[in-house]
Design a protein around this motif. Structure first.
Motif, PDB file in Angstrom:
ATOM      1  N   VAL A 192       0.840  -1.208   0.000  1.00  0.00           N
ATOM      2  CA  VAL A 192       0.000   0.000   0.000  1.00  0.00           C
ATOM      3  C   VAL A 192       0.872   1.253   0.000  1.00  0.00           C
ATOM      4  O   VAL A 192       0.600   2.221  -0.719  1.00  0.00           O
ATOM      5  CB  VAL A 192      -0.960  -0.015   1.218  1.00  0.00           C
ATOM      6  N   LEU A 203       2.329   1.697  -3.454  1.00  0.00           N
ATOM      7  CA  LEU A 203       1.275   2.111  -4.378  1.00  0.00           C
ATOM      8  C   LEU A 203       0.955   3.593  -4.176  1.00  0.00           C
ATOM      9  O   LEU A 203       0.817   4.356  -5.139  1.00  0.00           O
ATOM     10  CB  LEU A 203       0.035   1.243  -4.127  1.00  0.00           C
ATOM     11  N   ASN A 262       1.933   6.265  -7.018  1.00  0.00           N
ATOM     12  CA  ASN A 262       0.698   6.731  -7.647  1.00  0.00           C
ATOM     13  C   ASN A 262       0.780   8.211  -8.009  1.00  0.00           C
ATOM     14  O   ASN A 262       0.194   8.646  -8.995  1.00  0.00           O
ATOM     15  CB  ASN A 262      -0.494   6.481  -6.711  1.00  0.00           C
ATOM     16  N   THR A 283      -3.698   4.192  -9.888  1.00  0.00           N
ATOM     17  CA  THR A 283      -5.057   3.907  -9.417  1.00  0.00           C
ATOM     18  C   THR A 283      -5.749   5.211  -9.089  1.00  0.00           C
ATOM     19  O   THR A 283      -5.104   6.182  -8.672  1.00  0.00           O
ATOM     20  CB  THR A 283      -5.029   2.997  -8.161  1.00  0.00           C
ATOM     21  N   MET A 300      -7.299   2.356  -0.059  1.00  0.00           N
ATOM     22  CA  MET A 300      -6.637   1.254  -0.773  1.00  0.00           C
ATOM     23  C   MET A 300      -6.773  -0.062  -0.008  1.00  0.00           C
ATOM     24  O   MET A 300      -6.932  -1.128  -0.607  1.00  0.00           O
ATOM     25  CB  MET A 300      -5.150   1.570  -0.983  1.00  0.00           C
ATOM     26  N   ARG A 322     -10.484  -1.143  -0.822  1.00  0.00           N
ATOM     27  CA  ARG A 322     -10.859  -1.334  -2.229  1.00  0.00           C
ATOM     28  C   ARG A 322      -9.843  -2.123  -3.038  1.00  0.00           C
ATOM     29  O   ARG A 322     -10.153  -2.580  -4.141  1.00  0.00           O
ATOM     30  CB  ARG A 322     -11.124   0.028  -2.871  1.00  0.00           C
ATOM     31  N   HIS A 323      -8.638  -2.247  -2.521  1.00  0.00           N
ATOM     32  CA  HIS A 323      -7.624  -3.015  -3.247  1.00  0.00           C
ATOM     33  C   HIS A 323      -7.149  -4.254  -2.481  1.00  0.00           C
ATOM     34  O   HIS A 323      -7.065  -5.338  -3.049  1.00  0.00           O
ATOM     35  CB  HIS A 323      -6.413  -2.131  -3.565  1.00  0.00           C
ATOM     36  N   ASP A 379     -10.422  -6.339  -0.987  1.00  0.00           N
ATOM     37  CA  ASP A 379     -11.161  -6.683  -2.200  1.00  0.00           C
ATOM     38  C   ASP A 379     -10.470  -7.817  -2.963  1.00  0.00           C
ATOM     39  O   ASP A 379     -11.119  -8.612  -3.639  1.00  0.00           O
ATOM     40  CB  ASP A 379     -11.256  -5.431  -3.080  1.00  0.00           C
ATOM     41  N   SER A 380      -9.148  -7.899  -2.849  1.00  0.00           N
ATOM     42  CA  SER A 380      -8.386  -8.950  -3.532  1.00  0.00           C
ATOM     43  C   SER A 380      -8.311 -10.229  -2.711  1.00  0.00           C
ATOM     44  O   SER A 380      -8.561 -11.327  -3.221  1.00  0.00           O
ATOM     45  CB  SER A 380      -6.957  -8.459  -3.826  1.00  0.00           C
ATOM     46  N   LEU A 421      -3.258  -5.895  -9.173  1.00  0.00           N
ATOM     47  CA  LEU A 421      -4.503  -6.225  -8.481  1.00  0.00           C
ATOM     48  C   LEU A 421      -5.363  -7.165  -9.313  1.00  0.00           C
ATOM     49  O   LEU A 421      -5.613  -6.865 -10.478  1.00  0.00           O
ATOM     50  CB  LEU A 421      -5.274  -4.933  -8.179  1.00  0.00           C
ATOM     51  N   PRO A 422      -5.772  -8.274  -8.749  1.00  0.00           N
ATOM     52  CA  PRO A 422      -5.585  -8.699  -7.353  1.00  0.00           C
ATOM     53  C   PRO A 422      -4.313  -9.505  -7.094  1.00  0.00           C
ATOM     54  O   PRO A 422      -4.107 -10.011  -6.005  1.00  0.00           O
ATOM     55  CB  PRO A 422      -6.816  -9.587  -7.119  1.00  0.00           C
ATOM     56  N   ARG A 436      -9.812  -8.720 -12.790  1.00  0.00           N
ATOM     57  CA  ARG A 436     -10.875  -7.850 -12.296  1.00  0.00           C
ATOM     58  C   ARG A 436     -10.966  -6.599 -13.164  1.00  0.00           C
ATOM     59  O   ARG A 436     -11.628  -5.641 -12.805  1.00  0.00           O
ATOM     60  CB  ARG A 436     -10.661  -7.503 -10.826  1.00  0.00           C
TER      61      ARG A 436
END
Length: 212
Positions: free
Chosen positions: A33, A36, A40, A46, A54, A57-58, A61-62, A83-84, A144
Motif C-alpha cells: 500500500v 502504491l 501513484n 489507481t 486502498m 478497495r484493493h 477486495d483482492s 490487483l488482485p 478484475r
C-alpha cells in the motif's frame, strides 16, 4: 497515514472479514500500500488516492478471493498495479502468480514491488494477453479489469490448463454477461464476496471450459 495507522486499519478489516494472517504477510500488504501510494503520485496507477481506501478497495477486495482459488499456478490478466495478483501472492506464498499488463510503467512498478517486498512467487510480464504463450498452461486465469467476461474468455482461452478455471472479479452480479458467454464455457459458481467497509457488491464468477 503512518505505517502503524495503516497496519491498525488492516488488522481491523481482517478481523471484520474473519481472516487471520501471519505478521510478515500483514507487513508486506502494508508495504505494498505504501509503494502504491508513493508511486501513484507520479505514475497514476489507481484512482484510489488514500492508503486507508486502498486497504478496503484493493487489499481486502483482492484477498477475499483467495479461499476460492484452486491450484498453484495463476495468471492475473490486465493486472494494472498488481490487483488482485500482488495481495493474493502475499497471502498465498506457496502459489505462483504471473502478472500480465501491456503498459510498461505498470510493469516497472510491479518489478519494484517484487524487489522491495522480496516477493519470489510473482513474475511481472509486459505483453498483450492474446500474444502471451501459456507454457505450461495455468490452473487459474484471474481478472478484475476486463470489460466483459465474454472478452475475458475469448482473449484468454489459450491460458488455462485442461482443468483450469477463469476467475472474474465483478461488482454487481453480472447476469447479462453470464447469459452472453460463448457455448464452450460454463459458469461453475457465482460467489457473493463480503468486503468490510466497501460500498457496493462484489461477486466472483468461476468459469470452466466445457469439455467437448
Amino acid at each position: 497515514m503512518g505505517n502503524t495507522t495503516v497496519l491498525n486499519k488492516l488488522n481491523r478489516l481482517l478481523n471484520s472479514a474473519g481472516i487471520t494472517l501471519p505478521e510478515n504477510q500483514k507487513q508486506q500488504l502494508v508495504g505494498y500500500v505504501e509503494l502504491l501510494h508513493k508511486w501513484n503520485k507520479a505514475y497514476n496507477l489507481t484512482s484510489v488516492r488514500l492508503p486507508e481506501d486502498m486497504l478496503v478497495r484493493h487489499i481486502l477486495d483482492s484477498i477475499v478471493v483467495e479461499p476460492h482459488l484452486q491450484g498453484s499456478r495463476f495468471i492475473d490478466v490486465g493486472t494494472g498495479p498488481g490487483l488482485p495478483g500482488i495481495p493474493l501472492a502475499i497471502v498465498r506464498p506457496d502459489s505462483h502468480f504471473t502478472l500480465l499488463d501491456s503498459l510498461g510503467k505498470r510493469v516497472r512498478f510491479l518489478r519494484q514491488v517484487q524487489h522491495e517486498l522480496h516477493l519470489e512467487n510473482i513474475t511481472p510480464v509486459q505483453s498483450r494477453v492474446e500474444e502471451f504463450p501459456a507454457q505450461p498452461p495455468f490452473d487459474g486465469v484471474i481478472s478484475r479489469a476486463f470489460a466483459s467476461m465474454n472478452d475475458m474468455v475469448t482473449w484468454c482461452k489459450h491460458l488455462p490448463a485442461e482443468n483450469g478455471r477463469f476467475y472474474a472479479l465483478k461488482g454487481l452480479r453480472p447476469d447479462d454477461e453470464i447469459a452472453a458467454l460463448p457455448a464452450e464455457f460454463e459458469v461453475e459458481e457465482v460467489i457473493r464476496l463480503q468486503v468490510p467497509e466497501l460500498d457496493g457488491e462484489r461477486h466472483l464468477v468461476k468459469i470452466k471450459p466445457n469439455k467437448t
